[in-house]
Enzyme design. Structure first.
Site, PDB file in Angstrom:
ATOM      1  N   ARG A 118      31.297  41.645  44.952  1.00 16.63           N
ATOM      2  CA  ARG A 118      32.562  42.432  45.787  1.00 16.63           C
ATOM      3  C   ARG A 118      32.084  43.654  46.330  1.00 16.63           C
ATOM      4  NH1 ARG A 118      38.515  42.438  44.418  1.00 16.63           N
ATOM      5  NH2 ARG A 118      37.899  43.870  43.324  1.00 16.63           N
ATOM      6  N   THR A 122      34.771  47.349  51.332  1.00 10.79           N
ATOM      7  CA  THR A 122      35.506  46.441  52.104  1.00 10.79           C
ATOM      8  C   THR A 122      36.258  45.358  51.523  1.00 10.79           C
ATOM      9  OG1 THR A 122      33.397  45.196  51.962  1.00 10.79           O
ATOM     10  CG2 THR A 122      33.548  47.011  53.668  1.00 10.79           C
ATOM     11  N   ASP A 214      38.043  44.498  35.332  1.00  3.06           N
ATOM     12  CA  ASP A 214      36.676  43.912  35.701  1.00  3.06           C
ATOM     13  C   ASP A 214      36.136  42.795  34.823  1.00  3.06           C
ATOM     14  OD1 ASP A 214      34.049  45.094  37.968  1.00  3.06           O
ATOM     15  OD2 ASP A 214      33.904  43.437  36.585  1.00  3.06           O
ATOM     16  N   ASP A 217      32.454  43.284  33.735  1.00  4.07           N
ATOM     17  CA  ASP A 217      32.257  44.546  32.890  1.00  4.07           C
ATOM     18  C   ASP A 217      32.725  44.212  31.705  1.00  4.07           C
ATOM     19  OD1 ASP A 217      30.896  46.212  34.638  1.00  4.07           O
ATOM     20  OD2 ASP A 217      32.818  47.142  35.594  1.00  4.07           O
TER      21      ASP A 217
END
Ligand code: PRP
Ligand code: URA
Length: 223
Positions: A118, A122, A214, A217
């Site tokens: 991703r 944006t 995340d 992560d």
């Protein structure tokens, strides 16, 4: 926590509706551990695979089986084996963490890979890897990504899978935002979404709240 305006379902339904939110104490308690900042990548990895294994039991409920003749120690009988070419497609990186748990239960599945990242400005996905079985249309396809946030990655992944021939397409995720579910349902109304939890909302950076941060992560210890 406000109630997202989405169909509330349980996993007891005979015909799966297009969104299935799991409501099971094992999954709820394991997901709580994943959400906690105290959980490090080693435990995160193990628990994510366990939840995926629990979920796949329901995701595969309508899979066809083929009759086979076997011999028990006492007599011959007709048994069953999974009768179709099943394809599991993790979205890299985080989808790999759920795929291990799925494969423990369904080792005969083929694995396709979709690399999507991703763009954090944006929030739109960029495809960097695509490796799928050519005969993906010959059986059910399970798209795997723990996070359904804006839905951009899932919509892009589902589009690629449909273009490759997937007809029976299901998505398994861990935490979904209402925004992502609406976007994916609008883009692919025939896809069934199975999620362990439906969270409150997205924040301004596209993170699911309360979420778990995340997922890639947390899984790989890269934060
Ligand atoms: C995460 C997650 C999804 C995506 C969801 O991947 O695994 O693929 O974000 O967000 P979206 O619904 O807004 O598209 P990420 O891009 O962080 O890549 P990573 O797994 O390699 O960390
Ligand atoms: N991707 C993640 O890994 N976590 C989020 O909350 C949103 C997108």
């Amino acid at each position: 926590m406000s109630q997202p305006d989405l169909p509330e379902t349980t996993v007891q339904n005979e015909m799966p509706p297009s969104v299935v939110v799991f409501n099971h104490p094992l999954i709820r308690s394991k997901l709580t551990t994943l959400r906690s900042t105290e959980t490090r990548h080693r435990a995160f990895r193990a628990i994510l695979a366990q939840i995926a294994g629990l979920m796949v039991y329901e995701v595969t409920r309508t899979f066809a089986t083929r009759e086979i003749d076997i011999q028990t120690p006492l007599e011959p009988m007709k048994g069953e084996e999974l009768g179709e070419k099943i394809t599991v497609v993790p979205v890299l990186r985080a989808g790999l963490g759920m795929t291990n748990g799925i494969l423990d239960l369904m080792p005969e599945a083929r694995i396709g890979h979709l690399g999507l990242a991703r763009d954090e400005d944006t929030l739109e996905p960029v495809v960097y890897l695509r490796k799928l079985p050519l005969d993906i249309a010959d059986g059910p396809v399970i798209l795997v990504d723990p996070m359904l946030a804006t839905g951009g990655s899932a919509v892009a992944a589902a589009k690629i899978l449909r273009e490759t021939g997937a007809t029976d397409l299901r998505m398994i995720c861990l935490v979904a935002a209402p925004e992502g579910i609406r976007r994916l349902q609008a883009a692919d109304p025939d896809l069934t979404i199975y999620t362990a939890a439906l969270d409150r909302e997205l924040d301004e950076k596209g993170y699911i709240r309360p979420g778990l941060g995340d997922a890639g992560d947390r899984l790989y210890g890269t934060n």
